[in-house]
Design a protein around this motif. Structure first.
Motif, short mmCIF file in Angstrom:
data_model
loop_
_atom_site.label_atom_id
_atom_site.label_comp_id
_atom_site.label_asym_id
_atom_site.label_seq_id
_atom_site.Cartn_x
_atom_site.Cartn_y
_atom_site.Cartn_z
N VAL A 32 0.86 -1.18 0.00
CA VAL A 32 0.00 0.00 0.00
C VAL A 32 0.90 1.23 0.00
CG1 VAL A 32 -1.74 1.32 1.28
CG2 VAL A 32 -1.88 -1.18 1.20
N VAL A 33 0.75 2.05 -1.04
CA VAL A 33 1.49 3.30 -1.16
C VAL A 33 0.46 4.42 -1.16
CG1 VAL A 33 3.08 4.67 -2.55
CG2 VAL A 33 3.31 2.17 -2.48
N ASP B 122 -8.98 -2.09 6.16
CA ASP B 122 -9.86 -2.85 5.28
C ASP B 122 -9.18 -4.12 4.76
OD1 ASP B 122 -11.77 -0.89 5.68
OD2 ASP B 122 -11.50 0.04 3.71
N LEU B 123 -7.92 -4.00 4.35
CA LEU B 123 -7.20 -5.16 3.84
C LEU B 123 -6.93 -6.19 4.94
CD1 LEU B 123 -4.70 -3.46 1.37
CD2 LEU B 123 -6.74 -4.81 0.80
N GLN B 124 -6.58 -5.70 6.12
CA GLN B 124 -6.34 -6.62 7.24
C GLN B 124 -7.62 -7.36 7.62
OE1 GLN B 124 -4.48 -4.00 10.10
NE2 GLN B 124 -2.42 -4.59 9.42
N ALA B 125 -8.75 -6.68 7.54
CA ALA B 125 -10.03 -7.32 7.84
C ALA B 125 -10.34 -8.45 6.86
CB ALA B 125 -11.17 -6.29 7.82
N LEU B 126 -9.76 -8.38 5.67
CA LEU B 126 -9.93 -9.44 4.66
C LEU B 126 -8.89 -10.55 4.83
CD1 LEU B 126 -10.51 -7.16 1.55
CD2 LEU B 126 -12.22 -8.57 2.72
N GLY B 127 -7.97 -10.36 5.77
CA GLY B 127 -6.95 -11.36 6.02
C GLY B 127 -5.64 -11.11 5.29
N ASP C 103 -13.20 -5.55 -4.02
CA ASP C 103 -13.43 -6.09 -5.36
C ASP C 103 -12.17 -5.96 -6.22
OD1 ASP C 103 -16.03 -6.71 -4.64
OD2 ASP C 103 -16.93 -5.03 -5.74
N GLN C 104 -11.50 -4.82 -6.12
CA GLN C 104 -10.30 -4.60 -6.93
C GLN C 104 -9.18 -5.54 -6.51
OE1 GLN C 104 -8.71 -3.90 -9.86
NE2 GLN C 104 -9.92 -2.02 -9.74
N VAL C 105 -8.97 -5.72 -5.22
CA VAL C 105 -7.91 -6.60 -4.74
C VAL C 105 -8.21 -8.04 -5.15
CG1 VAL C 105 -6.79 -7.55 -2.68
CG2 VAL C 105 -7.13 -5.08 -2.89
N ARG C 106 -9.44 -8.46 -5.02
CA ARG C 106 -9.82 -9.81 -5.45
C ARG C 106 -9.54 -10.00 -6.96
NH1 ARG C 106 -12.23 -12.67 -1.65
NH2 ARG C 106 -13.21 -11.59 0.09
#
Length: 132
Positions: free
Chosen positions: A13-14, A27-32, A114-117
Motif C-alpha cells: 500500500v502506497v 480494510d485489507l487486514q479485515a480481509l486477512g 473487489d479490486q484486490v480480489r
C-alpha cells in the motif's frame, strides 16, 4: 473467491494521506491480507516494490517525492498486479498506465475489496518475477 483466498496475501500500500492509508490498511487486514506498508515516500515504496515478496499493490498516484510511476514500472517488470488510486482522470496518467486497474478516489471498502480480489485472481494467470 472467499476471504480465505485473500488470507496471507501480501499487498503493498502506497498512500501519503494518513487517514486514507489507515483505512486501506484496516480494510485489507479485515480481509486477512498482510499489508506491506503503508508507505508515503517514493524512495521507500520503490525499495519495497523491488525487494519484497508481493501478491498485489494499491498505489496512490501522487505521493511524497513525486508520482508513483517508478513504483508502477517496477511492479510491471516483476509481474505484480496493482491498481492505481487517484482522483485524476485517465488523461493525467502516462499512456502505458492508462489501461491498468484503477480505484477512483474516494473509493469504498467494497470497491477496494473487489479490486484486490480481481488483482489476485488475474495474478494467478501471469508468471511472476521473484524479488531481487
Amino acid at each position: 473467491m472467499t476471504d480465505d483466498d485473500l488470507a496471507g496475501r501480501r499487498i503493498l500500500v502506497v498512500e501519503d494521506e494518513t487517514i486514507i492509508a489507515i483505512s486501506i490498511e484496516n480494510d485489507l487486514q479485515a480481509l486477512g491480507c498482510e499489508v506491506v506498508g503503508p508507505v508515503a515516500k517514493l524512495e521507500l515504496a520503490l525499495r519495497l516494490a523491488q525487494h519484497e515478496a508481493l501478491d498485489a499493490a494499491v498505489l496512490d498516484v501522487t505521493i511524497r517525492g513525486g508520482n508513483v510511476y517508478p513504483v508502477a514500472e517496477q511492479l510491471l517488470v516483476r509481474g505484480v498486479p496493482f491498481a492505481l488510486a487517484s482522483g485524476y482522470s485517465d488523461w493525467a496518467l502516462p499512456d502505458n498506465l492508462q489501461a491498468l486497474p484503477r480505484l477512483t478516489k474516494p473509493f469504498t471498502k467494497r470497491e477496494l475489496e473487489d479490486q484486490v480480489r480481481s488483482l489476485i485472481q488475474g495474478a494467478a494467470l501471469r508468471p511472476r518475477t521473484p524479488p531481487r
